[in-house]
Design an enzyme around this catalytic site. Structure first.
Site, PDB file in Angstrom:
ATOM      1  N   ARG A  59       0.835  -1.209   0.000  1.00  0.00           N
ATOM      2  CA  ARG A  59       0.000   0.000   0.000  1.00  0.00           C
ATOM      3  C   ARG A  59       0.871   1.262   0.000  1.00  0.00           C
ATOM      4  O   ARG A  59       0.583   2.243  -0.676  1.00  0.00           O
ATOM      5  CB  ARG A  59      -0.913  -0.026   1.222  1.00  0.00           C
ATOM      6  CG  ARG A  59      -1.875   1.165   1.310  1.00  0.00           C
ATOM      7  CD  ARG A  59      -2.853   0.964   2.448  1.00  0.00           C
ATOM      8  NE  ARG A  59      -3.777   2.087   2.546  1.00  0.00           N
ATOM      9  CZ  ARG A  59      -3.966   2.807   3.640  1.00  0.00           C
ATOM     10  NH1 ARG A  59      -3.293   2.531   4.756  1.00  0.00           N
ATOM     11  NH2 ARG A  59      -4.823   3.796   3.654  1.00  0.00           N
ATOM     12  N   HIS A  63       0.665   4.354  -2.676  1.00  0.00           N
ATOM     13  CA  HIS A  63       0.383   5.714  -2.233  1.00  0.00           C
ATOM     14  C   HIS A  63       1.542   6.663  -2.553  1.00  0.00           C
ATOM     15  O   HIS A  63       1.316   7.844  -2.798  1.00  0.00           O
ATOM     16  CB  HIS A  63       0.073   5.719  -0.734  1.00  0.00           C
ATOM     17  CG  HIS A  63      -1.315   5.277  -0.415  1.00  0.00           C
ATOM     18  ND1 HIS A  63      -2.096   5.879   0.551  1.00  0.00           N
ATOM     19  CD2 HIS A  63      -2.088   4.300  -0.950  1.00  0.00           C
ATOM     20  CE1 HIS A  63      -3.273   5.285   0.597  1.00  0.00           C
ATOM     21  NE2 HIS A  63      -3.290   4.312  -0.297  1.00  0.00           N
ATOM     22  N   ASN A  91      -3.323   8.893   4.381  1.00  0.00           N
ATOM     23  CA  ASN A  91      -2.098   8.187   4.748  1.00  0.00           C
ATOM     24  C   ASN A  91      -1.898   8.022   6.255  1.00  0.00           C
ATOM     25  O   ASN A  91      -0.896   7.436   6.679  1.00  0.00           O
ATOM     26  CB  ASN A  91      -0.883   8.909   4.158  1.00  0.00           C
ATOM     27  CG  ASN A  91      -0.787   8.746   2.660  1.00  0.00           C
ATOM     28  OD1 ASN A  91      -1.236   7.737   2.111  1.00  0.00           O
ATOM     29  ND2 ASN A  91      -0.218   9.732   1.987  1.00  0.00           N
ATOM     30  N   HIS A 188      -5.287  -5.492  -3.272  1.00  0.00           N
ATOM     31  CA  HIS A 188      -6.134  -5.576  -2.075  1.00  0.00           C
ATOM     32  C   HIS A 188      -6.270  -7.007  -1.561  1.00  0.00           C
ATOM     33  O   HIS A 188      -6.814  -7.215  -0.488  1.00  0.00           O
ATOM     34  CB  HIS A 188      -7.529  -5.006  -2.371  1.00  0.00           C
ATOM     35  CG  HIS A 188      -7.557  -3.510  -2.444  1.00  0.00           C
ATOM     36  ND1 HIS A 188      -8.597  -2.807  -3.007  1.00  0.00           N
ATOM     37  CD2 HIS A 188      -6.667  -2.577  -2.026  1.00  0.00           C
ATOM     38  CE1 HIS A 188      -8.347  -1.504  -2.929  1.00  0.00           C
ATOM     39  NE2 HIS A 188      -7.178  -1.343  -2.341  1.00  0.00           N
TER      40      HIS A 188
END
Length: 313
Positions: A59, A63, A91, A188
């Site tokens: 992740r 990001h 975040n 995911h």
């Protein structure tokens, strides 16, 4: 992953170009041949100690690359007068920065001022997928670290509440197509979500795209007056294994995020979801290819090699 109103930051919506910087798989072959092994061992040990590390690092890479490109700007700490990306609303829940710092510190001892934090993160993201029984791919290297990190730019991260059109536009701004969107969403498979990212789907007015039995189970885990800040749901039923179960669940109406389930309700994305739900090898092949593309987003050549990932030199 809460998102604040778009209107406040409308001027920030800029295109991050697909980079033409010359990245190569053997960039550190002469200058730091042990770099990838140092990163792998550090990430592996951290993952044994804390099973949440793989999902967190994957992740983190997404990001980072989605804001200003893959330049490790997400790793920078806020300083007086500047609130950094890691303190932006989406975040706040990004964790395990210490793993990248640990790997970087070990590399600095072996090969000072040579390997960028951006490359450490890209390699770590590959490693957590591979060690979770997912695909392996050669990471292209040669990124430089950025010197700018702004919390308000995190408004541009994809939201768990987004519809498919918004997601397609967001990915397109980064040189990524519809197939990349569906493919990278498969990350995911290692994910976990707190209740706040999907509770509106099950409480405000039950989303008609969600499986009714699945919705009931989510309501039990995330009651309307939920006071457990750690409550939530894994984004697929094999949360520590990188596989295609995420797509199988979506075909059954069991996508946790509205943005995940939306992929099965749009003709532009539904067929790709079906193909990955049926063919895990195809998903693995395409995921590796899309991760290489993601790793090329906004790569800068005029940055620096940070000594410590949380501060500029």
């Amino acid at each position: 992953m809460a998102i604040s109103p778009l209107t406040a930051f409308v001027l920030i919506l800029t295109v991050i170009p697909f980079s033409e910087a010359a990245l190569t798989a053997h960039y550190y072959h002469q200058t730091c041949p042990q770099a990838e092994n140092i990163i792998y061992q550090t990430v592996r040990n951290a993952s044994i100690y804390d099973p949440k590390v793989p999902a967190r690092l994957l992740r983190m890479f997404f990001h980072d690359c989605f804001i200003r490109g893959c330049d490790a700007s997400l790793l920078l700490d806020s300083i007086l007068g500047n609130k950094a990306e890691k303190d932006g609303p989406p975040n706040i829940s990004v964790r395990s920065f210490y793993v990248i710092e640990d790997a970087k510190a070990k590399i600095e001892k072996a090969c000072p001022h040579t390997v960028s934090c951006a490359d450490v993160l890209a390699i770590a993201a590959r490693d957590v997928v591979a060690m979770s029984q997912g695909p392996w791919w050669p990471v292209l290297k040669g990124r430089k670290d950025g010197r700018v990190s702004k919390a308000n730019e995190t408004i541009n991260l994809p939201s768990p509440f987004s519809n498919v059109t918004t997601l397609i536009q967001s990915f397109a701004k980064r040189g990524l197509n519809v197939k990349d969107l569906v493919t990278l969403s498969g990350g995911h498979t290692l994910g976990f979500s707190h209740c706040s990212s999907f509770s509106a789907r099950i409480h405000d007015s039950t989303d008609p795209t969600i499986n009714s039995e699945f919705a009931m189970n989510l309501k039990k885990k995330c009651p309307l007056q939920n006071k457990d800040r750690n409550a939530g749901e894994f984004l697929d039923s094999t949360s520590s294994k990188f596989d295609n179960d995420y797509y199988k669940r979506i075909t059954m109406g069991e996508g946790v995020f509205g943005s995940d389930q939306a992929l099965y309700g749009d003709d532009r994305t539904k067929g790709i979801v079906d193909s990955y739900a049926k063919d895990e090898k195809l998903f693995f092949k395409e995921f590796a290819a899309s991760m290489v593309k993601l790793g090329n987003v906004g790569v800068i050549e005029d940055g620096e090699i940070r000594v410590k990932c949380s501060v500029v030199n």
